[in-house]
Scaffold this motif. Structure first.
Motif, short mmCIF file in Angstrom:
data_model
loop_
_atom_site.label_atom_id
_atom_site.label_comp_id
_atom_site.label_asym_id
_atom_site.label_seq_id
_atom_site.Cartn_x
_atom_site.Cartn_y
_atom_site.Cartn_z
N ARG A 160 40.78 71.07 10.84
CA ARG A 160 39.67 71.87 11.36
C ARG A 160 39.14 72.70 10.20
O ARG A 160 39.88 73.50 9.62
N ILE A 161 37.87 72.51 9.83
CA ILE A 161 37.36 73.17 8.63
C ILE A 161 35.97 73.77 8.85
O ILE A 161 35.26 73.40 9.79
N GLU A 162 35.63 74.67 7.94
CA GLU A 162 34.26 75.16 7.83
C GLU A 162 33.58 74.29 6.76
O GLU A 162 33.92 74.38 5.59
N PRO A 163 32.64 73.43 7.12
CA PRO A 163 32.01 72.56 6.12
C PRO A 163 30.92 73.29 5.34
O PRO A 163 30.18 74.10 5.90
N TYR A 164 30.82 72.97 4.04
CA TYR A 164 29.81 73.61 3.18
C TYR A 164 28.93 72.60 2.44
O TYR A 164 27.74 72.83 2.26
N PHE A 165 29.53 71.50 1.96
CA PHE A 165 28.76 70.51 1.21
C PHE A 165 29.26 69.11 1.50
O PHE A 165 30.46 68.90 1.72
N VAL A 166 28.32 68.15 1.47
CA VAL A 166 28.67 66.73 1.41
C VAL A 166 28.43 66.31 -0.03
O VAL A 166 27.35 66.54 -0.58
N ILE A 167 29.44 65.71 -0.67
CA ILE A 167 29.39 65.43 -2.11
C ILE A 167 29.63 63.95 -2.36
O ILE A 167 30.51 63.34 -1.76
N PHE A 168 28.82 63.37 -3.27
CA PHE A 168 29.08 62.01 -3.74
C PHE A 168 29.48 62.10 -5.21
O PHE A 168 28.69 62.54 -6.04
N GLN A 169 30.71 61.70 -5.50
CA GLN A 169 31.19 61.77 -6.87
C GLN A 169 32.30 60.75 -7.06
O GLN A 169 33.09 60.48 -6.15
N TRP A 170 32.36 60.17 -8.27
CA TRP A 170 33.38 59.18 -8.59
C TRP A 170 33.38 58.04 -7.56
O TRP A 170 34.41 57.62 -7.08
N SER A 171 32.18 57.60 -7.19
CA SER A 171 31.96 56.44 -6.31
C SER A 171 32.42 56.65 -4.88
O SER A 171 32.54 55.69 -4.12
N SER A 172 32.68 57.88 -4.48
CA SER A 172 33.13 58.15 -3.11
C SER A 172 32.42 59.37 -2.54
O SER A 172 31.94 60.24 -3.27
N TRP A 173 32.39 59.45 -1.20
CA TRP A 173 31.80 60.58 -0.49
C TRP A 173 32.90 61.54 -0.04
O TRP A 173 33.97 61.11 0.40
N TYR A 174 32.60 62.83 -0.12
CA TYR A 174 33.55 63.88 0.27
C TYR A 174 32.83 64.96 1.07
O TYR A 174 31.61 65.12 0.96
N VAL A 175 33.63 65.71 1.85
CA VAL A 175 33.12 66.95 2.44
C VAL A 175 33.96 68.09 1.85
O VAL A 175 35.20 68.00 1.79
N PHE A 176 33.28 69.11 1.39
CA PHE A 176 33.94 70.28 0.81
C PHE A 176 33.84 71.43 1.80
O PHE A 176 32.76 71.72 2.33
N GLY A 177 34.99 72.06 2.09
CA GLY A 177 34.97 73.15 3.05
C GLY A 177 36.23 73.99 3.02
O GLY A 177 37.14 73.74 2.22
N PHE A 178 36.26 74.97 3.89
CA PHE A 178 37.41 75.87 3.97
C PHE A 178 38.31 75.39 5.11
O PHE A 178 37.90 75.38 6.28
N CYS A 179 39.53 74.97 4.76
CA CYS A 179 40.49 74.45 5.74
C CYS A 179 41.17 75.62 6.45
O CYS A 179 41.82 76.45 5.80
N LEU A 180 41.04 75.69 7.77
CA LEU A 180 41.62 76.79 8.52
C LEU A 180 43.15 76.70 8.58
O LEU A 180 43.83 77.71 8.68
N GLU A 181 43.67 75.48 8.50
CA GLU A 181 45.13 75.31 8.52
C GLU A 181 45.75 75.78 7.22
O GLU A 181 46.76 76.49 7.22
N ARG A 182 45.17 75.39 6.09
CA ARG A 182 45.71 75.76 4.79
C ARG A 182 45.20 77.10 4.29
O ARG A 182 45.72 77.63 3.30
N GLN A 183 44.16 77.62 4.95
CA GLN A 183 43.52 78.86 4.51
C GLN A 183 43.14 78.79 3.03
O GLN A 183 43.38 79.71 2.24
N ASP A 184 42.49 77.66 2.70
CA ASP A 184 42.07 77.46 1.32
C ASP A 184 40.94 76.44 1.30
O ASP A 184 40.70 75.73 2.27
N TRP A 185 40.26 76.38 0.16
CA TRP A 185 39.16 75.42 -0.01
C TRP A 185 39.73 74.04 -0.29
O TRP A 185 40.66 73.89 -1.08
N ARG A 186 39.17 73.03 0.37
CA ARG A 186 39.68 71.67 0.24
C ARG A 186 38.54 70.67 0.16
O ARG A 186 37.42 70.92 0.60
#
Length: 298
Positions: A160-186
Protein backbone atom coordinates in the motif's frame (compact mmCIF):
# COMPACT_ATOMS: atom_id res chain seq x y z
CA UNK A 1 -9.79 32.71 -22.58
CA UNK A 2 -9.05 35.48 -25.07
CA UNK A 3 -5.35 34.57 -25.42
CA UNK A 4 -6.20 30.95 -26.21
CA UNK A 5 -8.72 32.13 -28.80
CA UNK A 6 -6.22 34.51 -30.41
CA UNK A 7 -3.64 31.74 -30.67
CA UNK A 8 -6.31 29.47 -32.11
CA UNK A 9 -7.25 32.03 -34.75
CA UNK A 10 -3.61 32.50 -35.77
CA UNK A 11 -3.18 28.71 -36.03
CA UNK A 12 -6.24 28.41 -38.29
CA UNK A 13 -5.13 31.31 -40.48
CA UNK A 14 -1.72 29.70 -40.92
CA UNK A 15 -3.32 26.38 -41.83
CA UNK A 16 -5.95 27.67 -44.26
CA UNK A 17 -5.59 30.04 -47.18
CA UNK A 18 -8.78 31.86 -46.25
CA UNK A 19 -11.50 31.58 -43.56
CA UNK A 20 -14.67 33.56 -42.87
CA UNK A 21 -15.58 35.39 -39.67
CA UNK A 22 -18.78 33.29 -39.21
CA UNK A 23 -16.66 30.12 -39.42
CA UNK A 24 -14.35 31.43 -36.70
CA UNK A 25 -17.30 32.54 -34.57
CA UNK A 26 -18.84 29.06 -34.79
CA UNK A 27 -15.48 27.40 -34.12
CA UNK A 28 -14.82 29.36 -30.91
CA UNK A 29 -18.49 29.74 -29.90
CA UNK A 30 -18.42 33.55 -29.80
CA UNK A 31 -20.14 36.34 -31.76
CA UNK A 32 -18.93 37.77 -35.06
CA UNK A 33 -18.37 41.07 -33.26
CA UNK A 34 -15.98 39.32 -30.84
CA UNK A 35 -14.08 37.84 -33.78
CA UNK A 36 -13.85 41.34 -35.28
CA UNK A 37 -12.29 42.66 -32.07
CA UNK A 38 -9.90 39.69 -32.01
CA UNK A 39 -8.77 40.44 -35.58
CA UNK A 40 -8.15 44.07 -34.60
CA UNK A 41 -6.06 42.88 -31.63
CA UNK A 42 -3.99 40.64 -33.89
CA UNK A 43 -3.34 43.49 -36.32
CA UNK A 44 -2.26 45.73 -33.42
CA UNK A 45 0.12 42.95 -32.34
CA UNK A 46 1.81 43.08 -35.74
CA UNK A 47 0.12 40.14 -37.47
CA UNK A 48 -1.28 41.47 -40.77
CA UNK A 49 -4.76 39.94 -41.14
CA UNK A 50 -6.43 41.01 -44.38
CA UNK A 51 -10.20 41.10 -44.99
CA UNK A 52 -11.31 40.07 -48.50
CA UNK A 53 -14.73 41.33 -49.61
CA UNK A 54 -17.23 39.79 -52.01
CA UNK A 55 -17.79 36.21 -53.13
CA UNK A 56 -15.09 33.87 -51.88
CA UNK A 57 -13.96 36.51 -49.42
CA UNK A 58 -12.86 36.06 -45.86
CA UNK A 59 -9.84 36.55 -43.66
CA UNK A 60 -6.24 35.65 -44.41
CA UNK A 61 -2.73 36.51 -43.30
CA UNK A 62 -0.87 38.78 -45.70
CA UNK A 63 1.08 36.87 -48.33
CA UNK A 64 4.78 36.63 -47.54
CA UNK A 65 4.33 37.17 -43.79
CA UNK A 66 6.34 34.69 -41.69
CA UNK A 67 6.08 34.07 -37.96
CA UNK A 68 9.29 33.89 -35.98
CA UNK A 69 10.17 30.19 -35.71
CA UNK A 70 12.99 30.68 -33.18
CA UNK A 71 10.91 29.24 -30.34
CA UNK A 72 10.92 25.72 -31.81
CA UNK A 73 13.09 24.55 -34.68
CA UNK A 74 12.07 21.85 -37.15
CA UNK A 75 14.36 19.35 -35.41
CA UNK A 76 12.85 20.23 -32.04
CA UNK A 77 9.32 19.77 -33.37
CA UNK A 78 10.34 16.42 -34.86
CA UNK A 79 11.66 15.40 -31.45
CA UNK A 80 8.39 16.40 -29.83
CA UNK A 81 6.42 14.34 -32.34
CA UNK A 82 8.62 11.29 -31.77
CA UNK A 83 8.24 11.63 -27.99
CA UNK A 84 4.46 12.02 -28.22
CA UNK A 85 4.22 8.92 -30.40
CA UNK A 86 6.28 7.03 -27.84
CA UNK A 87 3.95 8.00 -25.01
CA UNK A 88 1.05 7.09 -27.29
CA UNK A 89 2.29 3.49 -27.38
CA UNK A 90 1.31 3.08 -23.71
CA UNK A 91 -1.56 5.56 -23.51
CA UNK A 92 -5.29 4.97 -23.73
CA UNK A 93 -6.00 8.66 -24.28
CA UNK A 94 -7.18 9.86 -27.67
CA UNK A 95 -5.64 13.23 -26.76
CA UNK A 96 -2.38 12.04 -28.30
CA UNK A 97 -3.96 12.09 -31.76
CA UNK A 98 -5.38 15.58 -31.16
CA UNK A 99 -1.95 16.89 -30.15
CA UNK A 100 -0.36 15.39 -33.25
CA UNK A 101 -3.07 16.93 -35.42
CA UNK A 102 -2.24 20.36 -34.01
CA UNK A 103 1.48 19.90 -34.65
CA UNK A 104 0.84 18.70 -38.17
CA UNK A 105 -1.95 20.74 -39.65
CA UNK A 106 -1.79 19.64 -43.28
CA UNK A 107 0.27 17.86 -45.89
CA UNK A 108 2.35 20.97 -46.61
CA UNK A 109 3.51 21.43 -43.02
CA UNK A 110 7.24 21.75 -42.42
CA UNK A 111 7.35 18.87 -39.94
CA UNK A 112 6.50 15.49 -41.44
CA UNK A 113 4.38 13.06 -39.46
CA UNK A 114 6.45 10.30 -41.03
CA UNK A 115 9.00 10.71 -38.24
CA UNK A 116 11.91 8.29 -38.91
CA UNK A 117 12.31 7.54 -35.19
CA UNK A 118 9.87 4.94 -33.85
CA UNK A 119 9.55 4.62 -30.07
CA UNK A 120 7.47 1.78 -28.65
CA UNK A 121 7.44 1.84 -24.85
CA UNK A 122 4.94 -1.02 -24.55
CA UNK A 123 5.70 -4.68 -23.94
CA UNK A 124 4.14 -8.01 -24.92
CA UNK A 125 1.47 -7.44 -22.25
CA UNK A 126 0.63 -3.93 -23.45
CA UNK A 127 -3.02 -4.06 -22.32
CA UNK A 128 -2.23 -4.64 -18.66
CA UNK A 129 0.71 -2.22 -18.73
CA UNK A 130 -1.37 0.59 -20.23
CA UNK A 131 -4.09 0.05 -17.65
CA UNK A 132 -1.59 0.15 -14.78
CA UNK A 133 0.02 3.37 -16.02
CA UNK A 134 -3.33 5.11 -16.54
CA UNK A 135 -4.63 4.12 -13.10
CA UNK A 136 -1.43 5.11 -11.31
CA UNK A 137 -1.43 8.47 -13.15
CA UNK A 138 -5.00 9.05 -12.00
CA UNK A 139 -4.08 8.13 -8.42
CA UNK A 140 -1.14 10.57 -8.46
CA UNK A 141 -3.25 13.42 -9.83
CA UNK A 142 -5.99 12.78 -7.25
CA UNK A 143 -3.48 12.06 -4.40
CA UNK A 144 -5.05 8.68 -3.67
CA UNK A 145 -3.37 5.61 -2.20
CA UNK A 146 -2.93 2.48 -4.32
CA UNK A 147 -2.69 -1.18 -3.31
CA UNK A 148 -1.21 -4.09 -5.24
CA UNK A 149 0.33 -7.55 -4.99
CA UNK A 150 4.10 -7.43 -5.46
CA UNK A 151 6.40 -10.32 -6.38
CA UNK A 152 10.09 -10.17 -5.42
CA UNK A 153 13.02 -12.43 -4.51
CA UNK A 154 11.73 -13.17 -0.99
CA UNK A 155 8.21 -14.06 -2.08
CA UNK A 156 5.17 -11.88 -2.51
CA UNK A 157 3.06 -9.51 -0.48
CA UNK A 158 0.36 -6.86 -0.57
CA UNK A 159 1.73 -3.32 -0.67
CA UNK A 160 0.00 0.00 0.00
CA UNK A 161 1.76 3.17 -1.15
CA UNK A 162 1.44 6.86 -1.86
CA UNK A 163 2.26 7.08 -5.60
CA UNK A 164 4.25 10.06 -6.92
CA UNK A 165 5.75 9.18 -10.32
CA UNK A 166 5.52 6.63 -13.11
CA UNK A 167 9.08 6.15 -14.43
CA UNK A 168 10.51 4.46 -17.53
CA UNK A 169 14.17 3.64 -17.09
CA UNK A 170 16.55 0.81 -18.01
CA UNK A 171 13.92 -0.65 -20.39
CA UNK A 172 11.32 -1.11 -17.63
CA UNK A 173 8.40 0.78 -16.08
CA UNK A 174 8.29 1.62 -12.37
CA UNK A 175 6.10 3.45 -9.87
CA UNK A 176 7.92 5.56 -7.29
CA UNK A 177 6.16 6.23 -4.00
CA UNK A 178 6.14 6.16 -0.23
CA UNK A 179 5.55 2.62 1.10
CA UNK A 180 3.34 2.72 4.20
CA UNK A 181 4.56 -0.70 5.34
CA UNK A 182 8.26 0.16 5.17
CA UNK A 183 7.76 3.84 5.98
CA UNK A 184 10.25 4.71 3.29
CA UNK A 185 10.49 5.67 -0.38
CA UNK A 186 10.44 2.70 -2.74
CA UNK A 187 10.56 1.88 -6.45
CA UNK A 188 8.25 -0.89 -7.69
CA UNK A 189 8.55 -2.56 -11.10
CA UNK A 190 5.24 -2.66 -12.95
CA UNK A 191 5.93 -6.13 -14.38
CA UNK A 192 5.98 -7.46 -10.82
CA UNK A 193 2.98 -5.44 -9.72
CA UNK A 194 -0.46 -7.05 -10.14
CA UNK A 195 -4.05 -6.80 -8.87
CA UNK A 196 -3.71 -3.03 -8.67
CA UNK A 197 -6.52 -1.09 -7.02
CA UNK A 198 -6.95 2.61 -6.30
CA UNK A 199 -8.10 3.34 -2.74
CA UNK A 200 -10.69 5.88 -1.65
CA UNK A 201 -8.25 7.13 0.97
CA UNK A 202 -6.29 10.24 -0.01
CA UNK A 203 -2.87 11.41 1.14
CA UNK A 204 -1.12 14.72 1.66
CA UNK A 205 1.90 14.81 -0.69
CA UNK A 206 5.24 14.64 1.10
CA UNK A 207 8.42 16.47 0.21
CA UNK A 208 10.73 14.00 -1.51
CA UNK A 209 14.17 14.07 0.19
CA UNK A 210 17.00 15.18 -2.07
CA UNK A 211 18.85 11.89 -1.64
CA UNK A 212 15.77 10.01 -2.91
CA UNK A 213 15.35 12.07 -6.07
CA UNK A 214 17.40 9.60 -8.11
CA UNK A 215 14.32 7.37 -7.66
CA UNK A 216 16.31 4.42 -6.38
CA UNK A 217 18.76 4.16 -9.27
CA UNK A 218 21.94 4.38 -7.22
CA UNK A 219 25.32 2.71 -7.77
CA UNK A 220 25.40 0.86 -4.47
CA UNK A 221 27.25 -2.19 -5.87
CA UNK A 222 30.59 -1.43 -7.53
CA UNK A 223 31.38 -4.36 -9.81
CA UNK A 224 34.78 -5.26 -11.21
CA UNK A 225 34.87 -8.38 -13.38
CA UNK A 226 36.88 -10.04 -16.15
CA UNK A 227 34.85 -11.14 -19.16
CA UNK A 228 35.82 -13.46 -21.96
CA UNK A 229 36.43 -11.50 -25.21
CA UNK A 230 33.52 -13.38 -26.82
CA UNK A 231 31.16 -11.45 -24.49
CA UNK A 232 32.37 -8.05 -25.71
CA UNK A 233 29.37 -7.43 -27.97
CA UNK A 234 26.96 -8.07 -25.09
CA UNK A 235 28.66 -5.46 -22.91
CA UNK A 236 28.75 -2.94 -25.76
CA UNK A 237 25.07 -3.58 -26.50
CA UNK A 238 24.05 -2.42 -23.02
CA UNK A 239 26.80 -0.13 -21.76
CA UNK A 240 28.47 1.29 -24.85
CA UNK A 241 31.80 1.12 -26.63
CA UNK A 242 33.86 2.64 -23.80
CA UNK A 243 32.56 0.42 -21.00
CA UNK A 244 35.53 -1.96 -20.84
CA UNK A 245 39.33 -2.14 -20.86
CA UNK A 246 41.37 -4.72 -22.75
CA UNK A 247 43.79 -6.65 -20.50
CA UNK A 248 45.98 -9.73 -20.91
CA UNK A 249 43.46 -11.66 -18.77
CA UNK A 250 40.43 -10.62 -20.78
CA UNK A 251 37.98 -7.71 -20.79
CA UNK A 252 37.93 -5.70 -17.57
CA UNK A 253 34.46 -4.31 -16.87
CA UNK A 254 33.85 -1.87 -14.00
CA UNK A 255 30.41 -0.45 -13.36
CA UNK A 256 28.02 0.52 -10.58
CA UNK A 257 24.72 -1.33 -10.08
CA UNK A 258 21.69 -0.43 -7.98
CA UNK A 259 20.25 -3.90 -7.47
CA UNK A 260 22.22 -6.86 -6.12
CA UNK A 261 19.62 -9.41 -7.21
CA UNK A 262 19.57 -8.11 -10.79
CA UNK A 263 23.38 -8.03 -10.96
CA UNK A 264 23.71 -11.68 -9.91
CA UNK A 265 21.06 -12.76 -12.44
CA UNK A 266 22.78 -10.76 -15.16
CA UNK A 267 26.20 -12.26 -14.41
CA UNK A 268 24.74 -15.79 -14.39
CA UNK A 269 23.49 -15.21 -17.92
CA UNK A 270 27.15 -15.19 -19.07
CA UNK A 271 27.81 -18.67 -17.69
CA UNK A 272 31.55 -19.37 -17.58
CA UNK A 273 32.46 -16.22 -19.52
CA UNK A 274 32.88 -13.97 -16.47
CA UNK A 275 34.89 -13.92 -13.25
CA UNK A 276 34.01 -11.43 -10.51
CA UNK A 277 36.97 -9.66 -8.94
CA UNK A 278 34.97 -7.57 -6.50
CA UNK A 279 32.94 -7.25 -4.39
CA UNK A 280 33.49 -10.60 -2.71
CA UNK A 281 29.86 -11.03 -1.72
CA UNK A 282 28.78 -11.00 -5.37
CA UNK A 283 31.27 -13.78 -6.08
CA UNK A 284 29.82 -15.72 -3.14
CA UNK A 285 26.28 -15.21 -4.46
CA UNK A 286 27.37 -16.66 -7.80
CA UNK A 287 28.96 -19.67 -6.10
CA UNK A 288 25.77 -20.32 -4.14
CA UNK A 289 23.65 -20.04 -7.27
CA UNK A 290 25.96 -22.38 -9.20
CA UNK A 291 25.81 -24.89 -6.36
CA UNK A 292 22.01 -24.91 -6.47
CA UNK A 293 22.09 -25.47 -10.21
CA UNK A 294 24.44 -28.45 -9.78
CA UNK A 295 22.15 -29.92 -7.12
CA UNK A 296 19.23 -29.80 -9.54
CA UNK A 297 21.08 -31.97 -12.06
CA UNK A 298 22.58 -34.58 -9.73
Amino acid sequence: MKLDRLLGIVTILLQKERVTAPELAAKFEVTRRTIGRDIDALCMAGIPVITHQGAGGGLSIAEGFKLDKSVLTTDELSGIIAAIKGIGSVSQSSGIERILDKLHANASAVVSMREPVIIDLASYYKGQLTDKIERIKQAVLEARLIEFDYFYDKGEGRRRIEPYFVIFQWSSWYVFGFCLERQDWRLFKLQRLWNLSMCDERYSPREIPQEKRDFGFTDDVKLAAIFDPSAKYQLIEIYGLDCYTETHEGILFEFGFANREYLVSWLLSFGGKVKVLEPDYIAEDLKAAAKKILELYK
